[in-house]
Design an enzyme around this catalytic site. Structure first.
Site, mmCIF file in Angstrom:
data_model
loop_
_atom_site.group_PDB
_atom_site.id
_atom_site.type_symbol
_atom_site.label_atom_id
_atom_site.label_comp_id
_atom_site.label_asym_id
_atom_site.label_seq_id
_atom_site.Cartn_x
_atom_site.Cartn_y
_atom_site.Cartn_z
ATOM 1 N N ASP A 123 -1.336 -3.850 9.867
ATOM 2 C CA ASP A 123 -2.704 -4.124 9.432
ATOM 3 C C ASP A 123 -3.578 -3.092 10.117
ATOM 4 O OD1 ASP A 123 -4.075 -5.953 7.592
ATOM 5 O OD2 ASP A 123 -5.402 -6.216 9.290
ATOM 6 N N GLY A 161 0.393 4.392 0.316
ATOM 7 C CA GLY A 161 0.124 5.380 1.368
ATOM 8 C C GLY A 161 0.792 4.985 2.679
ATOM 9 N N ASN A 189 0.862 -1.187 0.000
ATOM 10 C CA ASN A 189 0.000 0.000 0.000
ATOM 11 C C ASN A 189 0.906 1.248 0.000
ATOM 12 O OD1 ASN A 189 -1.381 2.274 1.075
ATOM 13 N ND2 ASN A 189 -2.958 0.958 1.963
ATOM 14 N N ASP A 217 -9.093 8.956 4.443
ATOM 15 C CA ASP A 217 -8.687 10.251 5.015
ATOM 16 C C ASP A 217 -9.597 11.426 4.619
ATOM 17 O OD1 ASP A 217 -6.710 9.174 6.554
ATOM 18 O OD2 ASP A 217 -5.068 9.675 5.198
ATOM 19 N N PHE A 255 -4.497 9.000 2.261
ATOM 20 C CA PHE A 255 -4.981 7.918 1.394
ATOM 21 C C PHE A 255 -6.236 7.327 2.044
ATOM 22 C CE2 PHE A 255 -3.747 4.113 3.849
ATOM 23 C CZ PHE A 255 -2.855 4.667 4.752
ATOM 24 N N LYS A 312 -0.022 14.443 10.472
ATOM 25 C CA LYS A 312 -0.644 13.107 10.566
ATOM 26 C C LYS A 312 0.307 12.147 11.280
ATOM 27 C CE LYS A 312 -2.927 9.372 8.085
ATOM 28 N NZ LYS A 312 -3.166 8.636 6.837
#
Ligand code: IMP
Length: 199
Positions: A69, A12, A10, A155, A152, A175
């Site tokens: 995860d 992001g 992923n 968000d 991503f 973030k």
């Protein structure tokens, strides 16, 4: 630099985790670069999925591995989409389709409390009997409509009353100070700092 394989494809997540860990002398190698196959996410809990992903990456690379995860849990939906966050609106996975599905499920509802949850698992090798498991969560609300182009996943619809912004409007530095992933990474660093520095 301490080299670790990151069990994620992923972009992001890869970006956020690399940005966070680089100042601590950790260099992440993406599993895709090593040709490591994805495991899928067969389990019902975040922690089981993270452990499966981390072990798989360590097994195929022969190196220490870190897996994340994570997902969004919405109170009024009983914690959904939860472990199914990435594919909430089905295949092929699409962030915008997921956001639209979520907004339509919550249409007209006033209870919009939600949180992101993240589990990270670090294994020193595939058979590590004592993996390091850390977690973090981040509370917010589901916005009435998407706002912001940053981040991503969910968000743009994850509204933070303290900022009067969505996570899609926050810059990465901010973030990475307050998110579920940042909290898990902070715990990971405090658990592993000495061990990494001894090697
Ligand atoms: P995983 O690869 O199954 O852990 O997928 C996690 C999914 O949860 C992502 O595809 C997003 O949909 C969602 N998610 C997790 N963390 C975040 C975040 O920081 N921002 C937005 N969405 C997230």
């Amino acid at each position: 630099m301490h080299k670790i394989v990151l069990a994620s494809n992923n972009p992001g997540k890869i970006h956020e985790i690399s940005h966070y860990l680089f100042p601590f002398g950790v260099e992440l190698i993406n599993q895709a670069v090593l040709g490591i196959p994805e495991t899928g996410e067969p389990a019902r809990t975040f922690v089981e999925n993270a452990l499966i992903k981390a072990r798989n990456a360590a097994l195929h690379s022969g190196k220490p591995a870190l897996a994340d995860d994570s997902g969004l849990c919405v109170d009024v939906l009983g914690g959904a989409p939860g472990v199914f966050s990435a594919r909430f609106a089905g295949e092929p996975k699409s962030d915008s389709a997921n956001n639209l599905k979520l907004l339509s499920l919550l249409s007209g509802r006033s209870d919009r409390q939600a949180h992101y949850y993240c589990v990270m698992v670090y294994v020193r090798h595939a058979d590590d009997p004592a993996p390091v498991v850390v977690e973090g969560s981040w509370h917010g609300e589901i916005a009435p409509e998407p706002r912001g182009e940053r981040g991503f996943g969910y968000d743009p619809v994850f509204y933070l009353p303290d900022y009067d912004q969505t996570a899609g409007q926050l810059d990465l530095g901010e973030k990475n100070r307050v998110s579920h992933r940042a909290k898990a990474l902070e715990a990971l660093i405090s658990r592993l700092h000495d061990e990494w520095n001894d090697h």
